[in-house]
Design a protein around this motif. Sequence first.
Motif, PDB file in Angstrom:
ATOM      1  N   VAL A 421       0.835  -1.195   0.000  1.00  0.00           N
ATOM      2  CA  VAL A 421       0.000   0.000   0.000  1.00  0.00           C
ATOM      3  C   VAL A 421       0.873   1.249   0.000  1.00  0.00           C
ATOM      4  CG1 VAL A 421      -1.665   1.364   1.333  1.00  0.00           C
ATOM      5  CG2 VAL A 421      -1.992  -1.099   1.092  1.00  0.00           C
ATOM      6  N   GLN A 422       1.909   1.236   0.831  1.00  0.00           N
ATOM      7  CA  GLN A 422       2.797   2.388   0.918  1.00  0.00           C
ATOM      8  C   GLN A 422       3.519   2.632  -0.406  1.00  0.00           C
ATOM      9  OE1 GLN A 422       5.344   2.671   4.333  1.00  0.00           O
ATOM     10  NE2 GLN A 422       3.835   1.747   5.717  1.00  0.00           N
ATOM     11  N   LYS A 423       3.987   1.569  -1.031  1.00  0.00           N
ATOM     12  CA  LYS A 423       4.694   1.732  -2.304  1.00  0.00           C
ATOM     13  C   LYS A 423       3.765   2.311  -3.366  1.00  0.00           C
ATOM     14  CE  LYS A 423       7.532  -0.684  -5.721  1.00  0.00           C
ATOM     15  NZ  LYS A 423       6.893   0.034  -6.845  1.00  0.00           N
ATOM     16  N   MET A 424       2.553   1.753  -3.475  1.00  0.00           N
ATOM     17  CA  MET A 424       1.608   2.247  -4.462  1.00  0.00           C
ATOM     18  C   MET A 424       1.219   3.696  -4.156  1.00  0.00           C
ATOM     19  SD  MET A 424       1.159  -0.153  -6.668  1.00  0.00           S
ATOM     20  CE  MET A 424      -0.385   0.246  -7.492  1.00  0.00           C
ATOM     21  N   THR A 425       1.079   4.010  -2.872  1.00  0.00           N
ATOM     22  CA  THR A 425       0.726   5.367  -2.456  1.00  0.00           C
ATOM     23  C   THR A 425       1.767   6.369  -2.906  1.00  0.00           C
ATOM     24  OG1 THR A 425      -0.495   4.627  -0.506  1.00  0.00           O
ATOM     25  CG2 THR A 425       0.344   6.865  -0.463  1.00  0.00           C
ATOM     26  N   PHE A 426       3.009   6.134  -2.528  1.00  0.00           N
ATOM     27  CA  PHE A 426       4.055   7.102  -2.827  1.00  0.00           C
ATOM     28  C   PHE A 426       4.380   7.162  -4.320  1.00  0.00           C
ATOM     29  CE2 PHE A 426       4.958   6.976   1.765  1.00  0.00           C
ATOM     30  CZ  PHE A 426       5.019   8.338   1.992  1.00  0.00           C
ATOM     31  N   ASP A 427       4.363   6.031  -4.996  1.00  0.00           N
ATOM     32  CA  ASP A 427       4.630   6.051  -6.436  1.00  0.00           C
ATOM     33  C   ASP A 427       3.569   6.887  -7.154  1.00  0.00           C
ATOM     34  OD1 ASP A 427       6.824   4.494  -6.048  1.00  0.00           O
ATOM     35  OD2 ASP A 427       6.001   2.659  -6.931  1.00  0.00           O
ATOM     36  N   SER A 428       2.311   6.722  -6.750  1.00  0.00           N
ATOM     37  CA  SER A 428       1.233   7.479  -7.388  1.00  0.00           C
ATOM     38  C   SER A 428       1.293   8.952  -7.005  1.00  0.00           C
ATOM     39  CB  SER A 428      -0.125   6.890  -6.990  1.00  0.00           C
ATOM     40  OG  SER A 428      -0.242   5.559  -7.423  1.00  0.00           O
ATOM     41  N   TYR A 429       1.544   9.233  -5.732  1.00  0.00           N
ATOM     42  CA  TYR A 429       1.547  10.623  -5.267  1.00  0.00           C
ATOM     43  C   TYR A 429       2.747  11.397  -5.799  1.00  0.00           C
ATOM     44  CZ  TYR A 429       1.901  14.705  -2.298  1.00  0.00           C
ATOM     45  OH  TYR A 429       2.015  16.000  -1.865  1.00  0.00           O
ATOM     46  N   LEU A 430       3.922  10.824  -5.687  1.00  0.00           N
ATOM     47  CA  LEU A 430       5.135  11.559  -6.037  1.00  0.00           C
ATOM     48  C   LEU A 430       5.233  11.871  -7.526  1.00  0.00           C
ATOM     49  CD1 LEU A 430       7.824   9.754  -3.854  1.00  0.00           C
ATOM     50  CD2 LEU A 430       6.747  11.961  -3.416  1.00  0.00           C
ATOM     51  N   TYR A 431       4.701  10.996  -8.374  1.00  0.00           N
ATOM     52  CA  TYR A 431       4.888  11.141  -9.815  1.00  0.00           C
ATOM     53  C   TYR A 431       3.589  11.386 -10.573  1.00  0.00           C
ATOM     54  CZ  TYR A 431       9.359   9.293  -8.351  1.00  0.00           C
ATOM     55  OH  TYR A 431      10.555   9.116  -7.699  1.00  0.00           O
ATOM     56  N   LYS A 432       2.475  11.418  -9.860  1.00  0.00           N
ATOM     57  CA  LYS A 432       1.164  11.718 -10.455  1.00  0.00           C
ATOM     58  C   LYS A 432       0.846  10.804 -11.634  1.00  0.00           C
ATOM     59  CE  LYS A 432      -0.284  14.570  -7.560  1.00  0.00           C
ATOM     60  NZ  LYS A 432       0.383  13.845  -6.512  1.00  0.00           N
ATOM     61  N   LYS A 433       1.199   9.544 -11.477  1.00  0.00           N
ATOM     62  CA  LYS A 433       0.863   8.522 -12.459  1.00  0.00           C
ATOM     63  C   LYS A 433       0.356   7.309 -11.697  1.00  0.00           C
ATOM     64  CE  LYS A 433       4.423   9.935 -15.786  1.00  0.00           C
ATOM     65  NZ  LYS A 433       5.656   9.523 -16.485  1.00  0.00           N
ATOM     66  N   VAL A 434      -0.587   6.602 -12.309  1.00  0.00           N
ATOM     67  CA  VAL A 434      -1.089   5.381 -11.681  1.00  0.00           C
ATOM     68  C   VAL A 434       0.015   4.338 -11.724  1.00  0.00           C
ATOM     69  CG1 VAL A 434      -2.789   3.548 -11.754  1.00  0.00           C
ATOM     70  CG2 VAL A 434      -3.457   5.878 -12.333  1.00  0.00           C
ATOM     71  N   ALA A 435       0.481   3.949 -10.551  1.00  0.00           N
ATOM     72  CA  ALA A 435       1.568   2.983 -10.490  1.00  0.00           C
ATOM     73  C   ALA A 435       1.072   1.609 -10.928  1.00  0.00           C
ATOM     74  CB  ALA A 435       2.121   2.914  -9.062  1.00  0.00           C
ATOM     75  N   PRO A 436       1.823   0.921 -11.810  1.00  0.00           N
ATOM     76  CA  PRO A 436       1.394  -0.411 -12.242  1.00  0.00           C
ATOM     77  C   PRO A 436       1.430  -1.383 -11.067  1.00  0.00           C
ATOM     78  CG  PRO A 436       3.635   0.061 -12.986  1.00  0.00           C
ATOM     79  CD  PRO A 436       3.100   1.334 -12.416  1.00  0.00           C
ATOM     80  N   GLY A 437       0.328  -2.080 -10.862  1.00  0.00           N
ATOM     81  CA  GLY A 437       0.230  -2.976  -9.720  1.00  0.00           C
ATOM     82  C   GLY A 437       0.649  -4.399 -10.067  1.00  0.00           C
ATOM     83  N   ASN A 438       0.921  -5.158  -9.025  1.00  0.00           N
ATOM     84  CA  ASN A 438       1.193  -6.587  -9.150  1.00  0.00           C
ATOM     85  C   ASN A 438      -0.123  -7.321  -8.934  1.00  0.00           C
ATOM     86  OD1 ASN A 438       1.665  -9.310  -8.008  1.00  0.00           O
ATOM     87  ND2 ASN A 438       3.833  -8.790  -8.278  1.00  0.00           N
ATOM     88  N   PRO A 439      -0.607  -8.095  -9.917  1.00  0.00           N
ATOM     89  CA  PRO A 439      -1.923  -8.730  -9.789  1.00  0.00           C
ATOM     90  C   PRO A 439      -2.094  -9.544  -8.516  1.00  0.00           C
ATOM     91  CG  PRO A 439      -1.112  -8.949 -12.028  1.00  0.00           C
ATOM     92  CD  PRO A 439       0.008  -8.369 -11.217  1.00  0.00           C
ATOM     93  N   LEU A 440      -1.070 -10.308  -8.144  1.00  0.00           N
ATOM     94  CA  LEU A 440      -1.166 -11.119  -6.934  1.00  0.00           C
ATOM     95  C   LEU A 440      -1.257 -10.231  -5.697  1.00  0.00           C
ATOM     96  CD1 LEU A 440      -1.162 -13.855  -5.543  1.00  0.00           C
ATOM     97  CD2 LEU A 440       1.355 -13.819  -5.594  1.00  0.00           C
TER      98      LEU A 440
END
Length: 466
Positions: A421-440
Amino acid sequence: MASVALKSFVGLRQTSTEKHHSSITSLSKPLSSSQIHYRRLNVVAGKSSPKITGRNLRVAVIGGGPAGGAAAETLAKGGIETILIERKMDNAKPCGGAIPLCMVGEFDLPLDIIDRRVTKMKMISPSNVAVDIGRTLKPHEYIGMVRREVLDAYLRERAAAAGATVINGLFFKMDKPTDKNAPYVLHYNAYDGKAGSAGKRQTIEVDAVIGADGANSRVAKSIDAGDYEYAIAFQERIKIPADKMQYYEDLAEMYVGDDVSPDFYGWVFPKCDHVAVGTGTVTHKPDIKKFQLATRLRARDKILGGKIIRVEAHPIPEHPRPRRLAERVALVGDAAGYVTKCSGEGIYFAAKSGRMCAEAIVEGSENGKRMVNEADLRKYLEKWDKTYWPTYKVLDVLQKVFYRSNPAREAFVEMCADEYVQKMTFDSYLYKKVAPGNPLEDLKLAVNTIGSLVRANALRKEMAKI
């Protein structure tokens, strides 16, 4: 801010080089030549709109915050005769002041206007369970903390350096054109900088207008843009002892709970030599001071001995206005309603919308050589909605799911402990792009989310029995 990253689990994938003299707020340090980038926009296009003879397209930007400053600079670099009108040059808007890392690069911001580089955050639940956030940040990554009076003045000064005329004045009304290509007549009070001055009434004719004058936009009223729900943000700047300030050197705190806000959060964000302590609400505006007191109480041990040096309050829009464009008038930033729910972020989106709107005008006018029309400005709205609508929608959903009760907030904080959650949060917030998720990982997160909400609902029922 921390909730931005939960996008993955809710399933919504959805120039003139001539300098103009102006009365502007000076910075303590003059702009260096390396900080001024003359990137002229050259456009080649075939248009049916009439050419302008004897001058270039003239555009007024009303409001000198991040949206207005970014718009004015882009217009001036693109060959547009640009006038920026700002009523208060030292305005210190009550604002948490957080900016994403990508904004520093996109807008060529000098590092000396960033007060703090936050690399750690604490999310604190209604029961005071604290979760540390930031473990996934890379060494060069951070959230910038700025003071609006510093950032806004810098962007205005850079716009002036690019060729914009900056006027210290209060815009109060606009006369609409009498025919298709006639000018707008703007009425404003021009101030001479003297304390207590009522200003001198002035008028100016322009071909197009960008309304960047905030949540209470007079430009929006001039085009019948419609109303929207708004939050009240209340903030106190508190000077705390040096040893306690050291605790907040690179740390920000966010508090959630009915005590600090029924529909938002409370915060303690570090500034240059003090902290900003604040909260906000849409649904219970008369109780804002009560929520502010509760936020101070939740943080009391860490701000003990502090002295309040400034008190600020301001409305914050909750969604875009029903109408953001009318003929040759467009709204940007808070005037358009570009503040995200759940996180309350607005600085980046204000500057970005101002730049995008200005780029559409530069392109449509062929660098100021032709008149623009509504179709030219509509390209800005189409691009904006396509790029950012999913972000606003996701955060709207998150606010409704996780800010509705204390048990739901406990579940939200519990989820924030998850590193994914933290990784997806910061990747999305810092770069204003939807971070690609890991399906699992997305699947595991969905299961954990449901589990957290079930536990929260069970807790709510038990508390109701008590």
